[in-house]
Design a protein around this motif. Structure first.
Motif, mmCIF file in Angstrom:
data_model
loop_
_atom_site.group_PDB
_atom_site.id
_atom_site.type_symbol
_atom_site.label_atom_id
_atom_site.label_comp_id
_atom_site.label_asym_id
_atom_site.label_seq_id
_atom_site.Cartn_x
_atom_site.Cartn_y
_atom_site.Cartn_z
ATOM 1 N N ARG A 104 4.702 1.990 -4.970
ATOM 2 C CA ARG A 104 4.706 3.299 -5.244
ATOM 3 C C ARG A 104 3.632 3.705 -6.157
ATOM 4 O O ARG A 104 2.745 4.640 -5.910
ATOM 5 C CB ARG A 104 5.835 4.189 -5.784
ATOM 6 N N TYR A 155 0.863 1.762 -6.879
ATOM 7 C CA TYR A 155 -0.465 1.572 -6.102
ATOM 8 C C TYR A 155 -0.652 1.662 -4.840
ATOM 9 O O TYR A 155 -1.414 0.986 -4.084
ATOM 10 C CB TYR A 155 -0.847 0.074 -6.542
ATOM 11 N N ALA A 156 0.201 3.056 -4.422
ATOM 12 C CA ALA A 156 -0.188 3.343 -2.913
ATOM 13 C C ALA A 156 -1.496 3.582 -2.496
ATOM 14 O O ALA A 156 -1.776 3.301 -1.684
ATOM 15 C CB ALA A 156 0.822 4.644 -2.860
ATOM 16 N N SER A 157 -2.413 3.965 -3.563
ATOM 17 C CA SER A 157 -3.724 4.465 -3.093
ATOM 18 C C SER A 157 -4.665 3.164 -3.138
ATOM 19 O O SER A 157 -5.733 3.435 -2.640
ATOM 20 C CB SER A 157 -4.301 5.322 -4.249
ATOM 21 N N ALA A 158 -4.228 2.104 -3.504
ATOM 22 C CA ALA A 158 -4.973 0.837 -3.730
ATOM 23 C C ALA A 158 -4.707 -0.049 -2.521
ATOM 24 O O ALA A 158 -5.260 -1.153 -2.411
ATOM 25 C CB ALA A 158 -4.573 -0.041 -4.966
ATOM 26 N N ARG A 159 -3.885 0.432 -1.481
ATOM 27 C CA ARG A 159 -3.475 -0.399 -0.360
ATOM 28 C C ARG A 159 -4.481 -0.589 0.784
ATOM 29 O O ARG A 159 -5.169 0.791 1.222
ATOM 30 C CB ARG A 159 -2.045 0.075 0.092
ATOM 31 N N ASP A 193 -5.799 -0.915 4.608
ATOM 32 C CA ASP A 193 -5.369 -0.938 5.847
ATOM 33 C C ASP A 193 -5.442 -2.349 6.267
ATOM 34 O O ASP A 193 -6.193 -3.147 6.111
ATOM 35 C CB ASP A 193 -6.124 0.051 6.838
ATOM 36 N N CYS A 246 -3.028 -5.654 0.183
ATOM 37 C CA CYS A 246 -2.583 -5.464 1.783
ATOM 38 C C CYS A 246 -1.430 -6.046 2.094
ATOM 39 O O CYS A 246 -0.946 -7.482 1.713
ATOM 40 C CB CYS A 246 -3.888 -6.203 2.385
#
Length: 204
Positions: A154, A156-160, A162, A178
């Motif tokens: 939660r 670091y959701a924006s750092a994931r 694809d 990842c």
């Protein structure tokens, strides 16, 4: 001390799989090989730790675990090292900070199973880990749902990245992580110790 440490050259992408490896087993081998494929790693280093601060009981002697790990892994792309014992570090964030100084220009990727991702927020300086090194997460049986709800996920959701970009992880600027799903071997060191069965450490 330097001659006791693994060799790496600038520009290499090296995955780091830390743990007590008490004992090492075919699950570790499987995670390592899948991570090399998924994240495009040049090499993987198994960081066999002197001890896990989150575990009450001490592991088997370090040299015993190192010998077992070398006998099990048998892959020229994988180095078995007790670098934490030489660095005198016990917290992963401190180990990573020391290694970045020792290996300028080397790109490290911290590897973990989804079970460790679920409890990452319990690790000392866990945010420092996420902020300073890309993290590759390999799913293990039964851990996918809990890992996806983890506080670290939660935060670091924006750092994931694809899954399609997973091979770029080693070149990404932290924070970057990842999560990949792969066919897994459902085995753990805890189960092996409970059975008193080291036969699971053979082969790979």
């Amino acid at each position: 001390m330097r001659h006791l440490l693994p060799y790496a050259r600038a520009g290499q992408v090296i995955g780091l799989l830390g743990g007590s490896f008490d004992p090492p087993h075919t699950g570790h081998v499987h995670v390592t090989r899948e991570a090399i494929k998924a994240f495009g790693l040049d090499r993987v280093w198994w960081l066999v730790s002197p001890g896990n601060p989150l575990k009450a009981r001490g592991p088997a002697p370090l040299e015993q675990r190192m010998t077992a790990a070398r006998a099990l892994m048998g892959d020229p792309r994988v180095e078995i090292t007790d670098i934490e014992a030489h660095l005198g570090t016990r917290v992963t964030a401190d180990t990573l900070a020391a290694m970045r100084l020792l290996y300028p220009g080397v790109r490290f990727v911290w590897l973990m199973g989804a079970d460790n991702l679920a409890q990452l927020h319990r690790w000392g300086k866990w945010r420092e880990i996420m902020e300073t090194v890309p993290v590759g997460v390999v799913a293990r049986p039964g851990d996918r749902i809990s890992a996806r709800m983890a506080p670290a996920v939660r935060a670091y959701a924006s750092a994931r990245l694809d899954g399609q970009a997973r091979r770029l992880l080693g070149r990404a600027q932290a924070p970057a992580w990842c999560f990949v799903n792969v066919p897994m071997v459902d085995i753990s060191s805890t189960d092996i110790r409970a059975r008193g069965d080291w036969s699971a450490t053979q082969g790979g």
